[in-house]
Design an enzyme around this catalytic site. Structure first.
Site, PDB file in Angstrom:
ATOM      1  N   LYS A  44      -4.675  -1.471   5.934  1.00 20.08           N
ATOM      2  CA  LYS A  44      -3.908  -1.068   7.121  1.00 20.08           C
ATOM      3  C   LYS A  44      -4.696  -1.332   8.408  1.00 20.08           C
ATOM      4  CE  LYS A  44      -3.199   2.714   4.987  1.00 20.08           C
ATOM      5  NZ  LYS A  44      -2.877   3.912   4.231  1.00 20.08           N
TER       6      LYS A  44
ATOM      7  N   ASP B 151       0.841  -1.207   0.000  1.00 21.55           N
ATOM      8  CA  ASP B 151       0.000   0.000   0.000  1.00 21.55           C
ATOM      9  C   ASP B 151       0.871   1.251   0.000  1.00 21.55           C
ATOM     10  OD1 ASP B 151      -2.451   1.627   0.375  1.00 21.55           O
ATOM     11  OD2 ASP B 151      -1.442   2.119   2.248  1.00 21.55           O
TER      12      ASP B 151
HETATM   13  N1  URA Z   1      -5.852   7.342   3.306  1.00 21.46           N
HETATM   14  C1  URA Z   1      -5.252   6.177   3.007  1.00 21.46           C
HETATM   15  O1  URA Z   1      -4.650   5.540   3.877  1.00 21.46           O
HETATM   16  N2  URA Z   1      -5.277   5.721   1.741  1.00 21.46           N
HETATM   17  C2  URA Z   1      -5.901   6.393   0.745  1.00 21.46           C
HETATM   18  O2  URA Z   1      -5.912   5.917  -0.370  1.00 21.46           O
HETATM   19  C3  URA Z   1      -6.540   7.607   1.059  1.00 21.46           C
HETATM   20  C4  URA Z   1      -6.510   8.059   2.363  1.00 21.46           C
END
Ligand code: URA
Length: 431
Positions: free
Chosen positions: A187, A161
């Protein structure tokens, strides 16, 4: 499997299989797939979207790219909260101690501020000595002992990510609902909590500009949560103006402490009570929302919640400051109204950017922060204003901020018309 086939499939609007999604996530994380191909796929996803199954598969692939945190050694239900980012959003600093004081286990990994939005870690680091880099063992021990720990997210949590987000940031592909949902959920799932509340901000100071988009994002995140056996509730809340009055690191710590003692701004208090009540009920610590609200109020009245905050500061190596002597600035400048009427708008984006330029935030990842500077709003939407009334106090350490003061004044729109206060909690989306 070839990346170009996956790009063409998505370009033509077809659904990607689990194997295809795993292939590009793994390939990009291992540097086998170049940025130009990944960018092309991201743009195809941006235009053609992903259905719920694909979004869940992407979440799983991102989650499995790194370590997950095992919270099973913590007794009781673990609760977590995440905001999509805003201005003056110090909710975590208040909510964590509130729910911990009521018996929940708040094991929170937080981030730093970037651009116009603040970050919990920077606010906590404005307290002398506060350590956000806890080992997994001390993180778990602390949550077991005092009900709360707030630490920085490690690089091993959903690394795919991190890489994809950095690419999205520079390829115009951040505002895609399936990409945002899978990024946030990967996450949150990796962080291991049982009960999760997501605070989806809408308005000028937020990622999501419209209620329809915020609802779609929320429904998708609730659905992904369900696929992974987690109860996720999304609060859609107003970010057309800053939350509370204070914007800036130490100023926000002070406002958080005041709120923990029951003397905070109404909007911040309400948001923390409502999200807190959901977390307590979700963790089966309260039978219903009304009982949970009462528990929260009691934790403030008895000062139990503010004691939990102080305990957390001490456990994480910090020295709890005397709040009357906490801020050290060269000057406090009052920005006064040049009109009379009612406040129609306090532009959260402009206020956030001003606070950042005063030194409260970063424009680049490695910029140093001035913890003492920021703004305290004196008027919010719906308030009556006379000519020369103070709209905001600016805490400053820079030499000449004439232009900045003009921007701050310009962030306020004053009208002769009657103005209703905007609703703070616009919607709650749950399963
Ligand atoms: N916050 C995140 O963690 N990811 C995104 O894509 C947008 C906001």
């Amino acid at each position: 499997m070839r990346m170009v086939d996956i790009i063409e499939k998505k370009r033509d609007g077809h659904e990607l299989s689990k194997a295809e999604i795993d292939f590009f996530v793994e390939g990009y994380t291992n540097d086998d797939i170049p940025d130009y191909q990944m960018s092309s796929l991201l743009m195809a996803i941006y235009f053609n979207g992903m259905n719920e199954e694909e979004s869940s598969r992407l979440t799983e692939a991102l989650l499995e790219s790194g370590e997950t945190i095992d919270l099973s050694s913590i007794e009781g239900k673990k609760v977590d909260k995440h905001s999509t980012g805003g201005v003056g959003d110090k909710t975590t600093l208040v909510l964590g101690p509130l729910v911990a004081a009521c018996g929940a286990k708040f094991a929170k990994l937080s981030g730093r501020g970037l651009g116009h939005t603040g970050g919990t870690l920077d606010k906590l680091e404005s307290i002398e000595g506060f350590n956000i880099s806890l080992s997994t063992e001390s993180f778990l021990d602390q949550v077991n002992d005092i009900g709360i720990a707030i630490a920085g997210q490690t690089a091993s949590l959903a690394p795919a990510d991190k890489a994809l987000y950095a690419l999205r940031d520079v390829t115009g592909t951040v505002p895609s609902i399936p990409l945002i949902a899978s990024s946030i959920m990967s996450k949150k799932l990796a962080s291991g909590a049982d009960v999760i509340v997501l605070d989806v901000k809408i308005g000028e100071g937020a990622f999501m500009k419209t209620l329809d988009d915020a609802r779609e994002l929320s429904r998708l995140m609730v659905r992904i949560g369900k696929d992974f056996g987690k109860k996720v509730t999304c609060f859609i809340t107003d970010m057309s103006q800053p939350l509370g009055f204070a914007v800036g690191n130490k100023l926000e710590v002070i406002e958080a402490m005041q709120t923990l003692q029951g003397n905070g701004p109404d909007d911040l208090q309400r948001l923390c009570t409502e999200i807190g009540a959901y977390l307590l009920q979700g963790a089966e610590l309260a039978e219903d929302i009304e009982t949970a609200r009462k528990m929260i109020q009691e934790s403030q009245e008895t000062l139990k919640a503010s004691d939990v905050f102080k305990e957390m500061v001490e456990r994480q190596g910090g020295k709890m400051p005397d709040l009357n002597e906490f801020i050290k600035t060269e000057g406090i400048i009052a920005v006064k109204s040049e009109a009379e009427g009612n406040v129609q708008k306090v532009n959260a984006l402009d206020i956030g950017l001003s606070a950042m330029r005063l030194g409260a935030g970063r424009t680049k990842k490695d910029d140093a922060i001035d913890y003492d500077v920021g703004l305290v709003l004196n008027k919010k939407v719906g308030d009556k204003v006379e000519h020369d009334d103070v709209l905001a106090y600016v805490y400053n350490n820079k030499e000449d901020i004439t232009e900045e003061l003009k921007t701050i004044l310009g962030a306020f729109t004053i009208t002769k018309e009657h103005v209703e206060r905007p609703p703070l909690i616009v919607d709650i989306i749950e399963e």
